[in-house]
Write a protein that holds these residues in place. Structure first.
Motif, PDB file in Angstrom:
ATOM      1  N   GLY A 101       1.062  -0.767  -0.289  1.00 48.03           N
ATOM      2  CA  GLY A 101      -0.094   0.480   0.356  1.00 48.03           C
ATOM      3  C   GLY A 101       0.947   1.369  -0.108  1.00 48.03           C
ATOM      4  O   GLY A 101       1.921   1.348  -0.405  1.00 48.03           O
ATOM      5  N   SER A 102       0.394   2.172   0.465  1.00 45.53           N
ATOM      6  CA  SER A 102       1.283   4.394   0.247  1.00 45.53           C
ATOM      7  C   SER A 102       0.398   4.132   1.663  1.00 45.53           C
ATOM      8  O   SER A 102      -0.852   4.581   1.314  1.00 45.53           O
ATOM      9  N   ASP A 103       0.930   6.055   1.629  1.00 54.79           N
ATOM     10  CA  ASP A 103       0.605   6.309   2.958  1.00 54.79           C
ATOM     11  C   ASP A 103       1.205   7.540   2.704  1.00 54.79           C
ATOM     12  O   ASP A 103       2.354   7.850   2.219  1.00 54.79           O
ATOM     13  N   ALA A 104       1.064   8.305   3.970  1.00 52.01           N
ATOM     14  CA  ALA A 104       1.926   9.500   3.870  1.00 52.01           C
ATOM     15  C   ALA A 104       2.920   9.310   5.615  1.00 52.01           C
ATOM     16  O   ALA A 104       1.531   9.065   6.340  1.00 52.01           O
ATOM     17  N   LEU A 105       3.426  10.194   6.320  1.00 53.63           N
ATOM     18  CA  LEU A 105       4.156  10.175   7.295  1.00 53.63           C
ATOM     19  C   LEU A 105       3.679  11.690   8.044  1.00 53.63           C
ATOM     20  O   LEU A 105       4.896  12.389   6.816  1.00 53.63           O
ATOM     21  N   THR A 130       9.367   3.669   3.839  1.00 51.46           N
ATOM     22  CA  THR A 130       8.989   4.322   4.950  1.00 51.46           C
ATOM     23  C   THR A 130       9.728   5.413   5.770  1.00 51.46           C
ATOM     24  O   THR A 130       8.879   6.593   6.072  1.00 51.46           O
ATOM     25  N   ALA A 131      11.224   4.536   5.540  1.00 49.94           N
ATOM     26  CA  ALA A 131      13.060   4.984   6.784  1.00 49.94           C
ATOM     27  C   ALA A 131      12.887   6.378   5.549  1.00 49.94           C
ATOM     28  O   ALA A 131      13.202   7.299   6.149  1.00 49.94           O
ATOM     29  N   ASN A 132      12.717   6.352   3.901  1.00 51.41           N
ATOM     30  CA  ASN A 132      12.890   7.205   3.350  1.00 51.41           C
ATOM     31  C   ASN A 132      11.836   8.475   3.575  1.00 51.41           C
ATOM     32  O   ASN A 132      12.915   9.576   3.298  1.00 51.41           O
ATOM     33  N   ALA A 133      10.802   8.683   3.449  1.00 51.30           N
ATOM     34  CA  ALA A 133      10.235   9.875   4.698  1.00 51.30           C
ATOM     35  C   ALA A 133      10.889  10.807   5.578  1.00 51.30           C
ATOM     36  O   ALA A 133      10.095  11.234   5.506  1.00 51.30           O
ATOM     37  N   ALA A 134      10.791   8.831   6.340  1.00 49.85           N
ATOM     38  CA  ALA A 134      11.366   9.889   7.537  1.00 49.85           C
ATOM     39  C   ALA A 134      12.551  10.533   7.103  1.00 49.85           C
ATOM     40  O   ALA A 134      12.833  11.764   8.070  1.00 49.85           O
ATOM     41  N   CYS A 135      13.948  10.419   6.809  1.00 50.07           N
ATOM     42  CA  CYS A 135      14.357  10.786   6.454  1.00 50.07           C
ATOM     43  C   CYS A 135      14.408  12.517   5.444  1.00 50.07           C
ATOM     44  O   CYS A 135      14.652  13.325   6.346  1.00 50.07           O
ATOM     45  N   ASN A 136      13.614  12.355   4.771  1.00 53.01           N
ATOM     46  CA  ASN A 136      13.014  13.496   4.596  1.00 53.01           C
ATOM     47  C   ASN A 136      12.167  14.644   5.018  1.00 53.01           C
ATOM     48  O   ASN A 136      12.320  15.607   4.966  1.00 53.01           O
TER      49      ASN A 136
END
Ligand code: AMP
Length: 174
Positions: A101-105, A130-136
């Motif tokens: 799936g997909s989501d946002a953080l 997920t971790a890439n979004a957290a890095c962002n």
């Protein structure tokens, strides 16, 4: 009792076809339920970062379990990234794709000041989305990413490459 990495690895339970057909879910609850095993995992994850981290960033929701314990072990603060709509104050957001799936953080805009050395913690690295979004999100706040630390890495999915150039550590590989 003290646990070897192989003994800890044996406490990760495979649940086939959860939450969708074709996914083998890595269930950490047998490990969490054994105090010395949970303790050993937290110590192993934390030991590489002693003295080099100001804030541990836990990713909702299983990242909170390990992130909070690792922050405690490192005497670091804890910040959280959460699913949309959960954080009460002003946030920054980042989109990401999941293995299923997909989501946002989101993160609070004032989650930490800078310069801040941040260790991102989650239970499992799959595709790295997920971790890439957290890095962002850390970068949006001007934080310095020390590393992304995971208990479990699913090697075949190549998430480590996606997190380059950030250092990645994982206690167990599958
Ligand atoms: P990814 O963004 O693809 O690296 O997925 C990592 C996130 O999804 C982590 O927060 C994991 O908790 C969860 N996740 C992905 N795949 C699995 C899996 N096979 N078993 C358990 N959790 C998973």
């Amino acid at each position: 009792m003290t646990y070897t990495i192989d003994q800890l690895r044996a406490l990760i339970r495979d649940i086939p076809d959860f939450p969708k057909p074709g996914i083998i879910f890595k269930d950490i609850t047998p490990l969490l339920g054994r105090g010395p095993a949970f303790h050993a995992v937290v110590d192993h994850v934390a030991e590489a970062y002693n003295g080099s981290v100001d804030i541990v960033l836990g990713i909702e929701s299983r990242g909170f379990i390990f992130g909070a314990a690792v922050a405690y072990a490192l005497n670091a603060g804890l910040a959280v990234v959460r699913k949309p709509g959960k954080l009460p104050a002003a946030t920054f957001a980042a989109q990401y794709a999941l293995e299923y799936g997909s989501d946002a953080l989101e993160i609070h805009r004032d989650a930490f000041g800078h310069p801040t050395r941040v260790l991102i913690v989650d239970d499992l690295l799959a595709t790295g989305g997920t971790a890439n979004a957290a890095c962002n999100l850390v970068e949006q706040l001007g934080g310095q990413i020390v590393a992304c630390a995971f208990v479990i890495e699913l090697k075949a999915l190549g998430g480590r490459g996606r997190l380059r150039p950030h250092p990645v550590s994982a206690l167990m590989e599958f």
